[in-house]
Write a protein that holds these residues in place. Sequence first.
Motif, PDB file in Angstrom:
ATOM      1  N   LYS A   1      24.706  97.497  87.192  1.00  0.00           N
ATOM      2  CA  LYS A   1      23.921  98.528  87.874  1.00  0.00           C
ATOM      3  C   LYS A   1      24.120  98.484  89.382  1.00  0.00           C
ATOM      4  CE  LYS A   1      20.397  98.260  84.329  1.00  0.00           C
ATOM      5  NZ  LYS A   1      19.091  97.704  84.011  1.00  0.00           N
ATOM      6  N   VAL A   2      24.315  97.302  89.934  1.00  0.00           N
ATOM      7  CA  VAL A   2      24.418  97.178  91.389  1.00  0.00           C
ATOM      8  C   VAL A   2      25.863  97.047  91.874  1.00  0.00           C
ATOM      9  CG1 VAL A   2      22.116  96.209  91.637  1.00  0.00           C
ATOM     10  CG2 VAL A   2      24.074  94.673  91.332  1.00  0.00           C
ATOM     11  N   LEU A   3      26.786  96.838  90.970  1.00  0.00           N
ATOM     12  CA  LEU A   3      28.190  96.729  91.358  1.00  0.00           C
ATOM     13  C   LEU A   3      28.757  98.107  91.669  1.00  0.00           C
ATOM     14  CD1 LEU A   3      29.544  94.191  88.721  1.00  0.00           C
ATOM     15  CD2 LEU A   3      29.202  93.762  91.149  1.00  0.00           C
ATOM     16  N   ASP A   4      29.833  98.121  92.412  1.00  0.00           N
ATOM     17  CA  ASP A   4      30.550  99.367  92.664  1.00  0.00           C
ATOM     18  C   ASP A   4      31.003  99.958  91.332  1.00  0.00           C
ATOM     19  OD1 ASP A   4      30.312  99.134  95.419  1.00  0.00           O
ATOM     20  OD2 ASP A   4      32.171  97.987  95.583  1.00  0.00           O
ATOM     21  N   ASP A   5      31.497 101.171  91.381  1.00  0.00           N
ATOM     22  CA  ASP A   5      31.980 101.820  90.161  1.00  0.00           C
ATOM     23  C   ASP A   5      33.233 101.150  89.617  1.00  0.00           C
ATOM     24  OD1 ASP A   5      29.930 103.664  90.142  1.00  0.00           O
ATOM     25  OD2 ASP A   5      31.056 105.134  91.305  1.00  0.00           O
ATOM     26  N   PHE A   6      33.853 100.302  90.422  1.00  0.00           N
ATOM     27  CA  PHE A   6      35.072  99.611  90.016  1.00  0.00           C
ATOM     28  C   PHE A   6      34.901  98.109  90.193  1.00  0.00           C
ATOM     29  CE2 PHE A   6      36.297 103.870  91.156  1.00  0.00           C
ATOM     30  CZ  PHE A   6      37.159 104.234  90.137  1.00  0.00           C
ATOM     31  N   LEU A   7      35.485  97.355  89.272  1.00  0.00           N
ATOM     32  CA  LEU A   7      35.427  95.895  89.306  1.00  0.00           C
ATOM     33  C   LEU A   7      36.786  95.328  89.679  1.00  0.00           C
ATOM     34  CD1 LEU A   7      33.596  95.369  85.891  1.00  0.00           C
ATOM     35  CD2 LEU A   7      32.553  95.420  88.149  1.00  0.00           C
ATOM     36  N   THR A   8      36.773  94.162  90.296  1.00  0.00           N
ATOM     37  CA  THR A   8      38.034  93.460  90.521  1.00  0.00           C
ATOM     38  C   THR A   8      38.480  92.853  89.196  1.00  0.00           C
ATOM     39  OG1 THR A   8      37.001  91.329  91.012  1.00  0.00           O
ATOM     40  CG2 THR A   8      37.342  92.851  92.881  1.00  0.00           C
ATOM     41  N   VAL A   9      39.723  92.456  89.145  1.00  0.00           N
ATOM     42  CA  VAL A   9      40.241  91.791  87.947  1.00  0.00           C
ATOM     43  C   VAL A   9      39.412  90.543  87.671  1.00  0.00           C
ATOM     44  CG1 VAL A   9      42.234  90.560  86.995  1.00  0.00           C
ATOM     45  CG2 VAL A   9      42.562  92.729  88.197  1.00  0.00           C
ATOM     46  N   GLU A  10      39.065  89.808  88.716  1.00  0.00           N
ATOM     47  CA  GLU A  10      38.295  88.572  88.558  1.00  0.00           C
ATOM     48  C   GLU A  10      36.900  88.847  88.005  1.00  0.00           C
ATOM     49  OE1 GLU A  10      40.053  89.407  91.301  1.00  0.00           O
ATOM     50  OE2 GLU A  10      41.679  87.949  91.077  1.00  0.00           O
ATOM     51  N   GLN A  11      36.227  89.879  88.503  1.00  0.00           N
ATOM     52  CA  GLN A  11      34.898  90.231  88.001  1.00  0.00           C
ATOM     53  C   GLN A  11      34.970  90.640  86.533  1.00  0.00           C
ATOM     54  OE1 GLN A  11      34.135  93.272  90.943  1.00  0.00           O
ATOM     55  NE2 GLN A  11      32.487  92.060  91.874  1.00  0.00           N
ATOM     56  N   PHE A  12      35.965  91.459  86.203  1.00  0.00           N
ATOM     57  CA  PHE A  12      36.122  91.918  84.826  1.00  0.00           C
ATOM     58  C   PHE A  12      36.415  90.741  83.900  1.00  0.00           C
ATOM     59  CE2 PHE A  12      38.093  94.109  81.267  1.00  0.00           C
ATOM     60  CZ  PHE A  12      37.296  95.227  81.125  1.00  0.00           C
ATOM     61  N   ALA A  13      37.270  89.828  84.348  1.00  0.00           N
ATOM     62  CA  ALA A  13      37.608  88.653  83.550  1.00  0.00           C
ATOM     63  C   ALA A  13      36.364  87.807  83.291  1.00  0.00           C
ATOM     64  CB  ALA A  13      38.675  87.825  84.259  1.00  0.00           C
ATOM     65  N   GLU A  14      35.535  87.645  84.296  1.00  0.00           N
ATOM     66  CA  GLU A  14      34.316  86.847  84.135  1.00  0.00           C
ATOM     67  C   GLU A  14      33.381  87.473  83.105  1.00  0.00           C
ATOM     68  OE1 GLU A  14      30.635  85.136  86.809  1.00  0.00           O
ATOM     69  OE2 GLU A  14      32.496  85.706  87.817  1.00  0.00           O
ATOM     70  N   LEU A  15      33.216  88.780  83.167  1.00  0.00           N
ATOM     71  CA  LEU A  15      32.357  89.472  82.202  1.00  0.00           C
ATOM     72  C   LEU A  15      32.883  89.348  80.778  1.00  0.00           C
ATOM     73  CD1 LEU A  15      31.353  92.751  84.034  1.00  0.00           C
ATOM     74  CD2 LEU A  15      29.799  91.028  83.139  1.00  0.00           C
ATOM     75  N   CYS A  16      34.192  89.347  80.634  1.00  0.00           N
ATOM     76  CA  CYS A  16      34.816  89.288  79.308  1.00  0.00           C
ATOM     77  C   CYS A  16      35.120  87.864  78.847  1.00  0.00           C
ATOM     78  CB  CYS A  16      36.101  90.110  79.304  1.00  0.00           C
ATOM     79  SG  CYS A  16      35.820  91.866  79.555  1.00  0.00           S
ATOM     80  N   GLU A  17      34.800  86.892  79.686  1.00  0.00           N
ATOM     81  CA  GLU A  17      35.089  85.489  79.402  1.00  0.00           C
ATOM     82  C   GLU A  17      36.574  85.264  79.108  1.00  0.00           C
ATOM     83  OE1 GLU A  17      32.153  84.687  76.283  1.00  0.00           O
ATOM     84  OE2 GLU A  17      31.020  83.583  77.807  1.00  0.00           O
ATOM     85  N   LYS A  18      37.395  85.893  79.925  1.00  0.00           N
ATOM     86  CA  LYS A  18      38.855  85.768  79.829  1.00  0.00           C
ATOM     87  C   LYS A  18      39.389  85.367  81.193  1.00  0.00           C
ATOM     88  CE  LYS A  18      39.081  87.214  75.601  1.00  0.00           C
ATOM     89  NZ  LYS A  18      39.376  86.268  74.534  1.00  0.00           N
ATOM     90  N   THR A  19      40.641  84.971  81.236  1.00  0.00           N
ATOM     91  CA  THR A  19      41.262  84.643  82.513  1.00  0.00           C
ATOM     92  C   THR A  19      41.736  85.930  83.181  1.00  0.00           C
ATOM     93  OG1 THR A  19      43.487  84.411  81.603  1.00  0.00           O
ATOM     94  CG2 THR A  19      42.073  82.432  81.594  1.00  0.00           C
ATOM     95  N   PRO A  20      41.860  85.910  84.503  1.00  0.00           N
ATOM     96  CA  PRO A  20      42.419  87.086  85.172  1.00  0.00           C
ATOM     97  C   PRO A  20      43.801  87.457  84.626  1.00  0.00           C
ATOM     98  CG  PRO A  20      41.351  85.697  86.777  1.00  0.00           C
ATOM     99  CD  PRO A  20      41.363  84.933  85.470  1.00  0.00           C
ATOM    100  N   ARG A  21      44.582  86.463  84.265  1.00  0.00           N
ATOM    101  CA  ARG A  21      45.919  86.733  83.708  1.00  0.00           C
ATOM    102  C   ARG A  21      45.826  87.544  82.417  1.00  0.00           C
ATOM    103  NH1 ARG A  21      49.923  89.024  83.640  1.00  0.00           N
ATOM    104  NH2 ARG A  21      51.623  88.380  82.337  1.00  0.00           N
ATOM    105  N   THR A  22      44.852  87.225  81.568  1.00  0.00           N
ATOM    106  CA  THR A  22      44.659  87.990  80.332  1.00  0.00           C
ATOM    107  C   THR A  22      44.317  89.441  80.650  1.00  0.00           C
ATOM    108  OG1 THR A  22      43.966  86.052  79.074  1.00  0.00           O
ATOM    109  CG2 THR A  22      43.245  88.200  78.241  1.00  0.00           C
TER     110      THR A  22
END
Length: 68
Positions: A8-29
């Motif tokens: 809700k408070v994040l920008d409309d776009f996520l960094t690769v690192e933020q997305f990886a953290e949410l998905c419990e994956k590595t940035p490389r994945t």
Amino acid sequence: MLQLEDLKVLDDFLTVEQFAELCEKTPRTIERWMQERKIDSVKLGGAIKIPKLEVLRLMSVGYRTRAL
């Protein structure tokens, strides 16, 4: 650690690192998923960003994120 409520408070776009953290994956994945066109991404000002709606799309098809 990012949680679903944080969307809700994040920008409309996520960094690769933020997305990886949410998905419990590595940035490389996440980078591989982008190359395989499993998730949408855009280049904004030289940085690769992922629409935060991609998290919701993944959840809608049954992918469990850290936030759940």
